[in-house]
Design an enzyme around this catalytic site. Structure first.
Site, PDB file in Angstrom:
ATOM      1  N   PRO A   1     -21.421  -8.578   2.241  1.00  0.00           N
ATOM      2  CA  PRO A   1     -20.314  -8.916   1.327  1.00  0.00           C
ATOM      3  C   PRO A   1     -20.114  -7.881   0.220  1.00  0.00           C
ATOM      4  O   PRO A   1     -19.033  -7.798  -0.354  1.00  0.00           O
ATOM      5  CB  PRO A   1     -20.739 -10.260   0.718  1.00  0.00           C
ATOM      6  CG  PRO A   1     -21.757 -10.806   1.644  1.00  0.00           C
ATOM      7  CD  PRO A   1     -22.446  -9.629   2.259  1.00  0.00           C
TER       8      PRO A   1
ATOM      9  N   GLU B   1     -31.277 -14.904   4.136  1.00  0.00           N
ATOM     10  CA  GLU B   1     -30.785 -14.577   2.792  1.00  0.00           C
ATOM     11  C   GLU B   1     -30.402 -13.116   2.662  1.00  0.00           C
ATOM     12  O   GLU B   1     -29.635 -12.732   1.790  1.00  0.00           O
ATOM     13  CB  GLU B   1     -31.847 -14.932   1.733  1.00  0.00           C
ATOM     14  CG  GLU B   1     -32.043 -16.428   1.565  1.00  0.00           C
ATOM     15  CD  GLU B   1     -30.720 -17.181   1.453  1.00  0.00           C
ATOM     16  OE1 GLU B   1     -29.981 -16.943   0.494  1.00  0.00           O
ATOM     17  OE2 GLU B   1     -30.442 -18.023   2.327  1.00  0.00           O
TER      18      GLU B   1
ATOM     19  N   ARG C   1      -9.144  -1.769  19.784  1.00  0.00           N
ATOM     20  CA  ARG C   1      -7.721  -1.683  20.098  1.00  0.00           C
ATOM     21  C   ARG C   1      -7.064  -0.406  19.577  1.00  0.00           C
ATOM     22  O   ARG C   1      -5.918  -0.122  19.923  1.00  0.00           O
ATOM     23  CB  ARG C   1      -6.988  -2.938  19.642  1.00  0.00           C
ATOM     24  CG  ARG C   1      -7.051  -3.202  18.166  1.00  0.00           C
ATOM     25  CD  ARG C   1      -6.534  -4.591  17.843  1.00  0.00           C
ATOM     26  NE  ARG C   1      -5.110  -4.745  18.127  1.00  0.00           N
ATOM     27  CZ  ARG C   1      -4.148  -4.099  17.477  1.00  0.00           C
ATOM     28  NH1 ARG C   1      -4.446  -3.253  16.523  1.00  0.00           N
ATOM     29  NH2 ARG C   1      -2.881  -4.311  17.786  1.00  0.00           N
TER      30      ARG C   1
ATOM     31  N   ASP D   1       2.339  -2.841  15.306  1.00  0.00           N
ATOM     32  CA  ASP D   1       1.799  -4.060  14.717  1.00  0.00           C
ATOM     33  C   ASP D   1       1.556  -3.987  13.219  1.00  0.00           C
ATOM     34  O   ASP D   1       1.707  -2.951  12.587  1.00  0.00           O
ATOM     35  CB  ASP D   1       0.549  -4.526  15.474  1.00  0.00           C
ATOM     36  CG  ASP D   1      -0.571  -3.526  15.424  1.00  0.00           C
ATOM     37  OD1 ASP D   1      -1.349  -3.511  16.372  1.00  0.00           O
ATOM     38  OD2 ASP D   1      -0.665  -2.767  14.444  1.00  0.00           O
TER      39      ASP D   1
HETATM   40  C1  4GS Z   1     -20.357 -10.844   5.290  1.00  0.00           C
HETATM   41  C2  4GS Z   1     -19.006 -10.721   4.930  1.00  0.00           C
HETATM   42  C3  4GS Z   1     -21.268 -11.973   5.002  1.00  0.00           C
HETATM   43  C4  4GS Z   1     -24.079 -12.797   3.681  1.00  0.00           C
HETATM   44  C5  4GS Z   1     -24.718 -12.581   6.073  1.00  0.00           C
HETATM   45  C6  4GS Z   1     -25.203 -13.773   3.486  1.00  0.00           C
HETATM   46  C7  4GS Z   1     -25.836 -13.560   5.802  1.00  0.00           C
HETATM   47  C8  4GS Z   1     -23.588 -12.818   5.107  1.00  0.00           C
HETATM   48  N1  4GS Z   1     -20.677  -9.723   5.945  1.00  0.00           N
HETATM   49  N2  4GS Z   1     -18.575  -9.561   5.389  1.00  0.00           N
HETATM   50  N3  4GS Z   1     -26.296 -13.488   4.419  1.00  0.00           N
HETATM   51  N4  4GS Z   1     -18.246 -11.585   4.253  1.00  0.00           N
HETATM   52  N5  4GS Z   1     -22.583 -11.790   5.334  1.00  0.00           N
HETATM   53  O1  4GS Z   1     -20.827 -12.992   4.499  1.00  0.00           O
HETATM   54  O2  4GS Z   1     -19.608  -8.945   6.001  1.00  0.00           O
END
Ligand code: 4GS
Length: 248
Positions: free
Chosen positions: A90, A117, A155, A170
């Site tokens: 994230p 985690e 793609r 697209d």
């Molecule tokens: C994401 C996301 C994600 C984060 C994986 C908590 C497990 C998780 N990965 N984009 N631990 N959004 N990963 O939420 O790439």
């Protein structure tokens, strides 16, 4: 192109990658996808891939050694220099179509999927070239984000889409949303398809489509127009749209 996914749950990939366009891309040898399980690179009796976090706290952390070994074995076996090692997380760069196009230019992608985690940060610091996020929400693992990358990158590869001009048409290819599509019947329960599309006048149809794409973008995703350089034709269409809205 070759894509290697490193995941504790290889079975998750069999469904999404085994159908439709991704299936054909692999059959035609345009795309070679391999999934490697870091558990196969553990040498202890119980094949342990995670451990308690240093410093305490909830949840488990993926150990670095199985991931380093898995990636090293992939690199040694594939013998491709033009590669990118990517961590799904994230905190990474938020995926967009420009990044998808860039990723499609590498010969090999190695996608690391975290679970639990998190992953021992030495993986990100010393093994990974870049981190990518698919959006600001939390998933249970990096597997779905990896599949999003595989799908969006595949793609873009030459010959993967059936019709050679499907990709240019697209959403986001030209930085705008798509124009709306219609098919038969001409009228369905009192709802008519736009007359212009049945006119046979292709110049008129193209102009209408460009205008609709600009209108959709202005109404739903005005942020996409902020950094966009419009052609003189598009600028004229946009002016028309704004004039119509303000009732001039
Ligand atoms: C994401 C996301 C994600 C984060 C994986 C908590 C497990 C998780 N990965 N984009 N631990 N959004 N990963 O939420 O790439």
């Amino acid at each position: 192109m070759r894509i290697d996914v490193v995941s504790l749950f290889p079975e998750m990939f069999t469904g999404p990658l085994g159908h439709s366009i991704l299936k054909r891309a692999q059959e035609d040898n345009r795309l070679n996808i391999n999934v490697t399980n870091p558990r196969d690179f553990t040498y202890d009796k119980h094949h342990i891939v995670d451990d308690y976090p240093f410093g305490g706290g909830a949840g488990m952390v993926m150990k670095p050694e199985p991931i380093f070994r898995a990636v090293e074995s992939i690199i040694a076996a594939s013998n491709i220099a033009n590669r990118r090692v990517i961590l799904m997380c994230p905190g990474g760069y938020r995926l967009d179509q420009e990044k998808v196009k860039e990723l499609a230019s590498y010969e090999q992608l190695i996608l690391l999927c975290g679970h639990y985690e998190g992953i021992d940060d030495r993986v990100r610091l010393h093994l990974v070239d870049e981190s990518i996020s698919i959006g600001d929400y939390v998933l249970t693992g990096g597997e779905l984000p990896a599949m999003v990358i595989v799908d969006s990158v595949a793609r873009m590869l030459p010959g993967v889409l059936g019709s050679s001009d499907s990709a240019p048409q697209d959403s986001f290819y030209n930085g705008l949303l798509e124009y709306p599509q219609y098919t038969r019947p001409r009228e369905f329960e009192g709802m008519a398809a736009p007359e212009v599309l049945l006119s046979g006048d292709h110049a008129k149809i193209n102009r209408w489509r460009n205008k609709q794409a600009l209108k959709n973008t202005l109404e739903r995703r005005p942020d996409l127009l902020k950094n966009k350089v419009l052609s003189p034709d598009d600028a004229k269409l946009l002016a028309e749209i704004i004039a119509e809205q303000t009732g001039d």
